[in-house]
Design a protein around this motif. Sequence first.
Motif, PDB file in Angstrom:
ATOM      1  N   UNK A 135      41.994 -59.824 -51.440  1.00  0.00           N
ATOM      2  CA  UNK A 135      40.942 -59.509 -50.470  1.00  0.00           C
ATOM      3  C   UNK A 135      41.461 -58.596 -49.365  1.00  0.00           C
ATOM      4  N   UNK A 136      42.706 -58.809 -48.949  1.00  0.00           N
ATOM      5  CA  UNK A 136      43.275 -58.098 -47.800  1.00  0.00           C
ATOM      6  C   UNK A 136      44.220 -56.962 -48.183  1.00  0.00           C
ATOM      7  N   UNK A 137      44.297 -56.628 -49.464  1.00  0.00           N
ATOM      8  CA  UNK A 137      45.337 -55.668 -49.880  1.00  0.00           C
ATOM      9  C   UNK A 137      45.190 -54.306 -49.209  1.00  0.00           C
ATOM     10  N   UNK A 138      43.968 -53.911 -48.866  1.00  0.00           N
ATOM     11  CA  UNK A 138      43.748 -52.614 -48.204  1.00  0.00           C
ATOM     12  C   UNK A 138      43.431 -52.761 -46.715  1.00  0.00           C
ATOM     13  N   UNK A 139      43.723 -53.927 -46.137  1.00  0.00           N
ATOM     14  CA  UNK A 139      43.372 -54.171 -44.732  1.00  0.00           C
ATOM     15  C   UNK A 139      44.056 -53.173 -43.802  1.00  0.00           C
ATOM     16  N   UNK A 140      45.200 -52.637 -44.215  1.00  0.00           N
ATOM     17  CA  UNK A 140      45.917 -51.651 -43.399  1.00  0.00           C
ATOM     18  C   UNK A 140      45.141 -50.369 -43.186  1.00  0.00           C
ATOM     19  N   UNK A 141      44.124 -50.109 -44.033  1.00  0.00           N
ATOM     20  CA  UNK A 141      43.317 -48.896 -43.858  1.00  0.00           C
ATOM     21  C   UNK A 141      42.481 -48.959 -42.588  1.00  0.00           C
ATOM     22  N   UNK A 142      42.405 -50.153 -41.990  1.00  0.00           N
ATOM     23  CA  UNK A 142      41.711 -50.275 -40.702  1.00  0.00           C
ATOM     24  C   UNK A 142      42.444 -49.494 -39.609  1.00  0.00           C
ATOM     25  N   UNK A 143      43.746 -49.220 -39.839  1.00  0.00           N
ATOM     26  CA  UNK A 143      44.528 -48.469 -38.861  1.00  0.00           C
ATOM     27  C   UNK A 143      44.643 -46.980 -39.206  1.00  0.00           C
ATOM     28  N   UNK A 144      44.150 -46.593 -40.387  1.00  0.00           N
ATOM     29  CA  UNK A 144      44.158 -45.183 -40.774  1.00  0.00           C
ATOM     30  C   UNK A 144      42.928 -44.516 -40.164  1.00  0.00           C
ATOM     31  N   UNK A 145      43.090 -43.386 -39.481  1.00  0.00           N
ATOM     32  CA  UNK A 145      41.936 -42.724 -38.853  1.00  0.00           C
ATOM     33  C   UNK A 145      40.791 -42.500 -39.842  1.00  0.00           C
ATOM     34  N   UNK A 202      40.316 -39.234 -41.646  1.00  0.00           N
ATOM     35  CA  UNK A 202      41.154 -38.986 -42.828  1.00  0.00           C
ATOM     36  C   UNK A 202      40.572 -39.717 -44.035  1.00  0.00           C
ATOM     37  N   UNK A 203      40.237 -40.989 -43.870  1.00  0.00           N
ATOM     38  CA  UNK A 203      39.693 -41.781 -44.977  1.00  0.00           C
ATOM     39  C   UNK A 203      38.410 -41.188 -45.530  1.00  0.00           C
ATOM     40  N   UNK A 204      37.577 -40.613 -44.644  1.00  0.00           N
ATOM     41  CA  UNK A 204      36.274 -40.092 -45.056  1.00  0.00           C
ATOM     42  C   UNK A 204      36.254 -38.580 -45.234  1.00  0.00           C
ATOM     43  N   UNK A 205      37.412 -37.978 -45.236  1.00  0.00           N
ATOM     44  CA  UNK A 205      37.514 -36.519 -45.295  1.00  0.00           C
ATOM     45  C   UNK A 205      36.976 -35.973 -46.614  1.00  0.00           C
ATOM     46  N   UNK A 206      36.141 -34.956 -46.537  1.00  0.00           N
ATOM     47  CA  UNK A 206      35.569 -34.340 -47.733  1.00  0.00           C
ATOM     48  C   UNK A 206      36.377 -33.140 -48.199  1.00  0.00           C
ATOM     49  N   UNK A 207      37.119 -32.533 -47.273  1.00  0.00           N
ATOM     50  CA  UNK A 207      37.960 -31.385 -47.631  1.00  0.00           C
ATOM     51  C   UNK A 207      39.255 -31.886 -48.269  1.00  0.00           C
ATOM     52  N   UNK A 208      40.101 -30.950 -48.725  1.00  0.00           N
ATOM     53  CA  UNK A 208      41.388 -31.320 -49.295  1.00  0.00           C
ATOM     54  C   UNK A 208      42.218 -32.088 -48.278  1.00  0.00           C
ATOM     55  N   UNK A 209      42.888 -33.138 -48.741  1.00  0.00           N
ATOM     56  CA  UNK A 209      43.799 -33.866 -47.878  1.00  0.00           C
ATOM     57  C   UNK A 209      45.091 -33.062 -47.717  1.00  0.00           C
ATOM     58  N   UNK A 210      45.583 -32.971 -46.499  1.00  0.00           N
ATOM     59  CA  UNK A 210      46.862 -32.314 -46.269  1.00  0.00           C
ATOM     60  C   UNK A 210      47.986 -33.276 -46.637  1.00  0.00           C
ATOM     61  N   UNK A 218      50.202 -34.355 -44.680  1.00  0.00           N
ATOM     62  CA  UNK A 218      50.262 -35.343 -43.595  1.00  0.00           C
ATOM     63  C   UNK A 218      49.178 -36.410 -43.750  1.00  0.00           C
ATOM     64  N   UNK A 219      47.991 -35.996 -44.238  1.00  0.00           N
ATOM     65  CA  UNK A 219      46.915 -36.959 -44.491  1.00  0.00           C
ATOM     66  C   UNK A 219      47.354 -37.973 -45.547  1.00  0.00           C
ATOM     67  N   UNK A 220      47.953 -37.467 -46.618  1.00  0.00           N
ATOM     68  CA  UNK A 220      48.393 -38.334 -47.720  1.00  0.00           C
ATOM     69  C   UNK A 220      49.467 -39.304 -47.244  1.00  0.00           C
ATOM     70  N   UNK A 221      50.389 -38.793 -46.451  1.00  0.00           N
ATOM     71  CA  UNK A 221      51.446 -39.649 -45.892  1.00  0.00           C
ATOM     72  C   UNK A 221      50.833 -40.754 -45.040  1.00  0.00           C
ATOM     73  N   UNK A 222      49.830 -40.394 -44.240  1.00  0.00           N
ATOM     74  CA  UNK A 222      49.180 -41.375 -43.366  1.00  0.00           C
ATOM     75  C   UNK A 222      48.437 -42.435 -44.186  1.00  0.00           C
ATOM     76  N   UNK A 223      47.725 -42.013 -45.222  1.00  0.00           N
ATOM     77  CA  UNK A 223      46.989 -42.967 -46.062  1.00  0.00           C
ATOM     78  C   UNK A 223      47.957 -43.930 -46.741  1.00  0.00           C
ATOM     79  N   UNK A 224      49.079 -43.405 -47.203  1.00  0.00           N
ATOM     80  CA  UNK A 224      50.062 -44.266 -47.875  1.00  0.00           C
ATOM     81  C   UNK A 224      50.687 -45.288 -46.930  1.00  0.00           C
ATOM     82  N   UNK A 225      50.568 -45.041 -45.648  1.00  0.00           N
ATOM     83  CA  UNK A 225      51.097 -45.997 -44.673  1.00  0.00           C
ATOM     84  C   UNK A 225      50.253 -47.271 -44.604  1.00  0.00           C
ATOM     85  N   UNK A 226      49.087 -47.279 -45.279  1.00  0.00           N
ATOM     86  CA  UNK A 226      48.211 -48.454 -45.170  1.00  0.00           C
ATOM     87  C   UNK A 226      48.883 -49.724 -45.669  1.00  0.00           C
TER      88      UNK A 226
END
Length: 349
Positions: free
Chosen positions: A166-176, A179-187, A189-197
């Motif tokens: 249930x909580x495996x992606x709870x860290x995405x609450x701290x990802x801007x 970035x999470x809702x970005x429609x353009x290509x992820x940079x 830095x975006x990918x690095x930030x998402x992986x930090x979840x």
Amino acid sequence: MDKYNIRIAECKPGMVIAKDVYNDKGAIFMKQGTVLTDFIIDKLVINSIEMLWVTREQAEEDESPNDSPSVKETKKEYVKRIEKIKTLFENVLLDDAIEQKVTEISASIINSDKTTGDLLRCIRSLKSIGDYMYTHSLNVASVCCLIGNWMKLGAKEVEEITVAGLLHDIGKAKVPKEILNKKADLTNNDIIEIKKHTQYGYEILKDKTGFSEELCKGVLMHHEREDGSGYPNGVKGDKINLIAKIISVADLYSIITLDRVYKRTDTPFSVFEIFESSASQKFDTLTVFTLISNVAMYFIGDNVRLSNGMEGQIFYIDNEFVSRPLIKLKDGNTFDLRSNRNVKIVEIL
């Protein structure tokens, strides 16, 4: 033609890849212009491709047939849980006492009469309800619960695995959110930030009381892979705890089969074959086969059509060859898919 950057769960056979897809080593994994099939979508999922540029507008979802009473009941329970999960995720950084809310949701999953193989069929018919992240979290928790029960783990362990799912992606609450809702290509830095979840999730839960170190590590390591190709630390094999191994398989199964906005055009046995052939190097073999062998049993007795035109009924499934069951043909003869590798099930009737 317009291009759309969509989640892999929204991809549909017939869509066309609009931009080259690269793997984590920077090599082209899938070329622009490739027409999507269920098999190609599965390959993208297994290789952790989460977003894809495609051409061709998404078709309208098919209208669901009249729901049976059991599906209506499941839908009602499902929607209630989604709303609770949404509230939980939105307030996790502000609420110091989330344990009670988490326990309530996980208990409803564990105690539900639908927490059997029937749940998998019901959820599949519901498609996506609300925000993808909340739907996905519920699906993963439900599959984790099933796997834990099928492994005959103790009640406390099943509860812990369900909570972790249930909580495996709870860290995405701290990802801007931008970035999470970005429609353009992820940079990069975006990918690095998402992986930090995964790290964020570990830190969030460590700061709360009531979550064990093993549960927290399960959330931290759920993107680690058996061959060391995962993240955040690239650990492998027995360095990955059981909770993380179960979450990673439940996560993959959910993305391939439950989260898809569009129904698969092939059968569950094609999914089982993907797991058997492609998942063995990256995912824990025992966990994979616990899942697919138990799910497959719910199809015994179903009538099927084969690629050679024959029709019959599934009457035996070998745990070592889950994707290749034995078929009782209409003329009374037996057709063994294990020894007829060029024939497969193309439709469940």
